[in-house]
Each structure stands twice: as C-alpha cells, then as structure tokens.
Design an enzyme around this catalytic site. Structure first.
Site, mmCIF file in Angstrom:
data_model
loop_
_atom_site.group_PDB
_atom_site.id
_atom_site.type_symbol
_atom_site.label_atom_id
_atom_site.label_comp_id
_atom_site.label_asym_id
_atom_site.label_seq_id
_atom_site.Cartn_x
_atom_site.Cartn_y
_atom_site.Cartn_z
ATOM 1 N N THR A 1 73.174 -56.382 -44.770
ATOM 2 C CA THR A 1 73.088 -55.216 -45.666
ATOM 3 C C THR A 1 74.182 -55.375 -46.725
ATOM 4 O OG1 THR A 1 74.381 -53.907 -44.090
ATOM 5 C CG2 THR A 1 71.996 -53.629 -44.043
ATOM 6 N N ASN B 1 80.638 -47.080 -50.465
ATOM 7 C CA ASN B 1 80.090 -45.982 -49.692
ATOM 8 C C ASN B 1 79.958 -44.667 -50.437
ATOM 9 O OD1 ASN B 1 79.536 -47.162 -47.034
ATOM 10 N ND2 ASN B 1 81.680 -47.751 -47.228
ATOM 11 N N THR C 1 76.764 -49.296 -37.759
ATOM 12 C CA THR C 1 75.585 -50.196 -37.500
ATOM 13 C C THR C 1 76.050 -51.645 -37.436
ATOM 14 O OG1 THR C 1 73.924 -48.784 -38.362
ATOM 15 C CG2 THR C 1 73.383 -51.100 -38.368
ATOM 16 N N LYS D 1 75.468 -58.827 -38.070
ATOM 17 C CA LYS D 1 75.716 -58.224 -39.377
ATOM 18 C C LYS D 1 76.550 -56.976 -39.125
ATOM 19 C CE LYS D 1 73.967 -55.031 -41.088
ATOM 20 N NZ LYS D 1 74.276 -53.559 -41.173
ATOM 21 N N GLU E 1 83.470 -53.887 -45.120
ATOM 22 C CA GLU E 1 83.251 -53.411 -46.490
ATOM 23 C C GLU E 1 84.573 -53.261 -47.235
ATOM 24 O OE1 GLU E 1 78.978 -51.092 -45.989
ATOM 25 O OE2 GLU E 1 80.823 -49.946 -45.850
ATOM 26 N N SER F 1 72.061 -45.084 -53.871
ATOM 27 C CA SER F 1 71.468 -45.276 -55.197
ATOM 28 C C SER F 1 71.438 -46.743 -55.587
ATOM 29 C CB SER F 1 72.208 -44.454 -56.228
ATOM 30 O OG SER F 1 73.585 -44.673 -56.128
#
Lengths: 457, 457
Positions: A188, A452, A233, A214, A323, A457
């Site tokens: 992702t 985040n 996740t 992932k 991230e 979008s």
C-alpha cells in the site's frame, strides 16, 4: 500578544526521507521453497494500471498443505479475516491457496463484504489442482487498504480468473519474478516490496522458507491464534516446503509472532485486517512425516527457531519502511520483573509521540524515554536504580545518559553522532528483575502526517 | 522502482495553524476570589527576558487555607511532585503558598532536584504572612519544561526574594493584571495564557473561583489523589474563597478531575510533572464553617458541581491550545456496558495517530475511528449494532457514516463541511449498554512534529 503566536508563521524545513531501496533484495530462483505458484496482477482496485493490487498464491504440492494464522484482535475484524478464520477452523488447519488484494481493506463493509471475501476464496479455489480432500474451501483471503469501502469485486474476480492455467494471461510462476510480483501486490504505502528467503536443514534434508509482508502504517500488531486474537494493517505470508502438522505449525507461528510482529510499532495502531499466515506443503520431502512437537520435539524446535528468525526479518522490514520513517530504532528494556512488564514498557516507549518526534529531530531527549516508561504502572521499579543509554549501530561505545537515577553530563556532540545514524538503540535498565524485551520502532516525521492526513484522496 | 519513491520528492503544503488569541479572556478585577496575592516574573529559567517563567501565588486569608491536589501517576515523579505531595500529607491538606516555574521540569534530576524543589518552597514561605500554625512548610511547588536538566536554582530563588513585600521590585497583586502575570508564567509551548473565573452562591453567600492552567504537549492526564496517582505535563491551579474542609476539597477535586482533565488528550503522553491543585481560603466569609460532605451534603454538592464545571472549562482550554492543533473535537462514546469501557474507547479514539492525522486532513475517515475503537477489548460489542456519526458544532444536522454496522453512502461534500469547522464531534453508539463518556481531543499536524522534533534547542 504577538510572541505567543510566533510559531504560527514559522516555516517548516523538511528533512528528506532517505531512500529505502537498498532493503529490496533480488534473490536467486533457487532460494524459494518448492511446490508453490505465485503471481501479482493489476486487477483494478487501484487506479494506476501499472500498480499490482492482486496476489494469488497456490500450493501445488501432492502432499496436504498445513496452514496456520495469527489474526488481529480488533473487535471489528474485516471480512477476509472472518472468512480465513472460518476456513482454517473448518479445515482443521489445512489450506492450499491464498488470495490477497491491496487498495481496499474490505473492512466494516457489512454483509456484502463477507459475500465478496467468500467470492474471492471460491474463485481462487478454481485455480488449484484437483484434490481428494473433503474440504469445501481451500483458499484463504487477505485485504489491505481503505476501511469502509466496498471492493470492486467484479474486477477482482476477473483478475483471479485471468490466472487460470489455460489462459494466456496467466502469469503464475515459481521463479524470483513471480515471487516479486506477489510481494508487490501486497504493497500500500510501502516504498519497496518486502520479500525474503532462507534455507535450513533438519536431519540432512534441506528446506526452504520464503515470504513477503507489507506494512507501512497502522502498525502495532498484537496478533494471536485464530479466534482468540489485539493490534495493526500488517499482512504477512510465509511459505515453506517443510511438512509440519497443523497444530505444531500454529504453535510455532504463535511463538514466532510474540517475538517478531508483536514487537514492532510504526504508529501504535491495531488494524481490522492484520494477518500473518504460514503454509507448509511438504514439497521438499514428499515422503517425510509431518514435523510435530509431540512426536519429534527436536525437529520441531529447529523449525520453530527458523520460523522465528525469519519472522523477525520480515517484521523488521515493516519498521524500516514505516510511513515517513527516517530511523530504525531498537528499544531494549532490561531488568524487568517479568517479560510482560519489559514488553509493555518497550511498547510504550516505541509508541510515544514525543519520543518518536525527538528521534526524528535527532534529539537525545532521554527524559521523554523515561517519562514514557514511567507511564506504565510498575510498582517494583525504584527510579534511583534506573539507567538509560543510547546504543550506536556502528560498533562504537554506547552513551549513558542516565546512570542509577542520576542524569549524566551528556556529551551532546556524541549524542548527535549516534542519533544521526539510521540505526541505533535505546537501552533502559530497570534493575528490578532479570527479564528483558526488545521492540523495533521508527521515528515520527512530517511525512507521516502528510501520508495520513490525506490518505483517501 | 521509481514509483515506490515518488513520495520522497513530494512537497508538503502546510495549512496555517489558526490563531487561538480569541480564547484569551480579559476579566474584571471583581471576578477573582478574595484573599490571594499573585504575580509572574522573569527569573531567568528561560533565556528571553520578556518571558515570564516564575509564578508566585499566596493566600493571605486570616482563615486556614485548605489544599488538595491530583498528581501524575508516572513512576518517575518529578521533584516538585514529590515535595508537594509530602507537604500536603504532613499538613493534612493545608497549604498557603504556591511557587511555579516554567522552562525546566526539575524531573529526573536526582538528589539535587529534590533539594532545589525544597529550596523553592522554603524561599516562598518567607513571603507569606506569619502564621500560628504548627506546619513546617506552607508552599507547594510545580515545575514544567524540559526533563532531566537542573534548575537554575539561584536565579529562581532570587526571583522569589524579589517579591518580598518590602522590595520595590515586588509586583504581587490581586487585580486582573496580577492574575494574568501568574497565568503567563505557567506557559511553555502554550500560545495564550489560560485564565478563567466564575462565581457561585451557597445559601446566599457569593463565592468566587478562578484559576489557570497550561498544557499544549505531553497531555493525556490520568491523575489521582496524592500518593495514589497515572498520565500528562499539565499544570493547573484553582483558587477559591470558599471554605472547604481538606478532606472534602480532595474528594471534590478527585471527582472533578475524572470528568475534566482525565478526559482530555493532546498526544497521549503522561508526564512526570502533571499536577492540578486547588486552594480554598474561606476569605469570602471569614466566619463561615468549612463546607464538608459529612456535615452539609447539600452545600458540598453545590461546590463539587461548580468545581467540576470550572475544571472542565480549564481542561478544554488545554486541548484548544494543543501543540499544533487546528481542531477541537468532542468524542462521545455511547451505549457502553460501563463508564470505564466508554472512557477507555473514547480515550483510544482520542489518541489514535491515524484518527488525528485524518482530522487534520479534514477527512471523514470513520474507518479509522472504528478501527481505533475496536482495538480496545470489549467482548459485548456486536459490530452489527455499532453506529458512527460526525456532529457539527453549528447546530446543523449530524451525519451518520456507519449505521448498525453498515456503511452509509456518505455525502462527502457534507462531511467536508462538518470537518472544516474548528469544533465538531464524533459520536459512536455501541448498543451494548447504557453508559457513555465524553473526551476532548485535537488533531495531529505538521506543527506538532515541528514543535517536538526540536524542543530542546
């Protein structure tokens, strides 16, 4: 009043997020376990046609294939979690296929979501070689992505059907490229596909274990065995060509999880979809009996140790690619009364927003480390006996910042030197027992907020 | 591989943090309780000579003054917390003075830190009017700022001495300006001084209650009564001219805390220094007997309700001024089996990094709300009965996004409209009981990372 607002007009200077490309590893075809076919395709869950969003993984072994999984303990388990859990339970720990989509989590999607997850499983069953087993379903399901949106199920089913062996569009394979395609389809916000493999020997037979995972965000797993499962996740899939009994496969996976995926945090979030599963198809030695703890503890222990080491490798990759992460930090809590105490404190330090922003700022702010540790109730710890140090990854001397409750006159130059490394450790000695725990975490950057603050979008 | 790294080169567009100046309130001199002298001075803890960093607050009432406090439950309590706790305990809930410094937390400073905190208390005692009480110490201490650094104690003691009544440098006073000076000296990364006052009547006598607090970061308090206290650096000081017995003052404060400061979160961090204290000097009615729960429950209940309402006002100001906050969000959890369950879920949602970054991005990402809620173990909740809605603060209709476990087809325009407000609410109905809890939180912005990635320098 103007000085109260001076920060409002400040500009933000953004450190570039270092490339993580060097953690992507190209492996020889021979590194992978026998008896698996894999691929990754673009099915249309994600808009960009260059991006793989559907992975299909099939065990083609003549042997039965054992399967074990640890699922999220979230109260709102996603449809694929419920479906996979049910199949594993009905089959007594047997499954031969796995279908995975990224881009949409199929979580909190009500009745329709369950139907969609079942449809993915059933469609993938049709790709498997015929079997004489009595099981109704053979394929486990995983999804990752946005919560609360329905899957584009028609596109996904079409993507699965395109892999039928008689179709020219089928890209199922067993070479490195096939494994890499599957790993890419898991991604992702990950910046590189996470694929690893290793070999091990039990009584002269060589086995292979390989897998992919992932992560990136919503990562603070606390997964347990089926139907008992708390946090992230995170999706992980581990495949081996050893033969292991379903019960022992689950026991070994649960053990490995507690020392790997349950010891990492990116942002302290437990997802609705977290799943790590392992398949063991016995293809390396078709005539060997299944490894089982009760009948051959020695072989089981070797397998368990290999699975654990491999799971730690995969888990660390997720933190490295957290991230917005610019740091890989090992948090080591020593001298606790129990492992659970040590684990709880390490987890708290690893999830502290103030610790993680300080790590991003390369600031040796050990006060925040201690404050976070202290927010975990732990009656036996005497602050006068607590020490904190920063541990460089380059083999040079570690730096004590708090020694037996007294702050050191810290060499800030040296502290900066350590904290500017990509990898370093924080060690806290509680002097209240002999147990210790290790956690892996990353820093908290502008980039995390950017990713985040505008995810959908 | 290049697409995996595309985010690395992205630029970050930064929303300006809205000014919070309108939450700063100028009050009439008559709004404040009688019998207190206050000031704030620059003692030199902070570099900038324009910035106040030392507050002195004295009760000058002829009556005895009751004092109660809730302290952090952090295992590594700062020196001022330990000293104040000890004084309150030795004096059976009596104290007449308070000295507060900002800029340095005097936390994890070992033996020397304790000596420094005692020195602050003793030096401030000398400013108090003579007393016939048998107490050795009269002044409580609070500090806030960087952890693990020593106080510049000589500068602080000099600052305290400058307030001796015979010194021309003394600025102690009881008017609005004096109260505002004290409130300003509490500030660290706060963008406005937090000062409020209100009046209430018990049996025809009018009393006043006023107070100040500071917060901004390291805010997730879970404070308890002296010596039993868990979370945040939040400092609050509430002063009233009612007369309340020490025991009932503590009971009322503990009740108020659980419904105010223990229901807010900026960043989920519990500090080593969190303290909220209340003084009650009886100056409004010198001959009145002390309000006590056991002798006059009716009067006590009025006082408790007033204290609670006032504490909620002060607590909300901290969230409004949370580090980098652009939103003030009320999280309401309904239909829980117990209040504790509802509080735990509201707390989890309020501290979720993914929920808070979505709020910053004005993204109605209710999936993250649900995922955070689900990470709290709660066996009685059936996902099929759970609903989530966004509640605007402007009186317009709320927006259901999940109704009985089924996602609504959300009007994204309307969602954006609600989330672009500065104030709005998130309501989650669990349908698993009749208890509810409310939490106040803020969003998580680039500015938070900036402030905390570079706090010490």
């Amino acid at each position: 009043m103007s000085r109260f607002f001076k920060r409002l007009s400040s500009t933000i200077s953004i450190k570039p997020i270092p490339s993580k490309a060097h953690h992507h590893r190209v492996l020889p075809d021979s590194a992978f376990p026998a008896g698996y076919l894999l691929t990754g395709v673009h099915a249309g869950v994600k808009k960009n046609a260059d991006v793989l969003d559907l992975a299909v993984i099939l065990s083609t072994s003549q042997n039965t294939t054992s399967a074990a999984a640890c699922f999220t303990r979230n109260a709102f388990k996603a449809a694929p979690v419920l479906v996979s859990d049910q199949i594993l339970s009905e089959n007594g720990g047997r499954a031969r296929g796995l279908v995975v989509n990224s881009g949409c989590a199929n979580a909190v999607t009500g009745r329709q979501g369950l139907d969609d997850a079942w449809a993915m499983s059933i469609e993938t069953d049709a790709l498997l070689p015929p079997s004489t087993s009595r099981f109704k379903h053979h394929t486990l399901v995983m999804s990752t992505g946005v919560i609360g949106q329905r899957l584009p199920i028609d596109s996904i089913l079409k993507g699965i059907r395109s892999q039928t062996s008689t179709e020219s569009s089928s890209t199922l394979g067993s070479d490195y490229a096939a494994w890499e395609r599957a790993a890419k389809a898991f991604m992702t916000t990950d910046t590189f596909p996470k694929l690893r493999a290793r070999a091990f020997t039990i009584r002269g037979t060589e086995y292979r274990i390989a897998g992919m995972d992932k992560g990136a965000g919503m990562i603070h797993p606390n997964m347990g065995p089926a139907s008992t499962a708390l946090h992230a996740t995170l999706l992980g899939c581990i495949l081996t060509d050893a033969a292991v009994s379903p019960r022992s496969l689950q026991t070994a996976l649960t053990y490995a999880m507690d020392r790997s995926f349950n010891c990492i945090s990116v942002d302290g979030e437990m997802s609705t979809n977290d799943t790590v599963l392992v398949l063991a198809n016995g293809a390396a030695a078709p005539n060997a009996v299944e490894i089982d703890e009760s009948t051959d503890k020695e072989a089981y222990d070797v397998f368990k140790a290999e699975l654990t080491a491999f799971a730690i490798d995969l888990a660390q990759l997720v933190v490295r690619d957290g991230e917005g992460a610019t740091k890989f930090v090992t948090v080591n809590v020593k001298g606790a009364p129990t492992y659970e105490d040590a684990h709880r404190i390490a987890s708290r330090i690893s999830t502290s927003a103030l610790v993680k922003t300080a790590l991003y700022g390369e600031d040796a702010n050990w006060g925040r480390v201690l404050s976070a540790a202290g927010s975990v109730p732990l009656p036996n710890v005497d602050p006068k006996n607590v020490s904190v140090s920063f541990v460089p990854s380059d083999g040079t001397k570690s730096l004590g910042v708090l020694v037996n409750g007294e702050p050191e006159n810290v060499d800030e130059e040296r502290a900066k030197e350590i904290l500017s490394l990509e990898d370093f450790g924080i060690c806290i000695e509680l002097s209240a027992g002999s147990e210790e725990a290790t956690y892996w975490t990353c820093d908290f950057s502008y980039e995390y907020v950017r990713i985040n603050g505008d995810y959908r979008s």
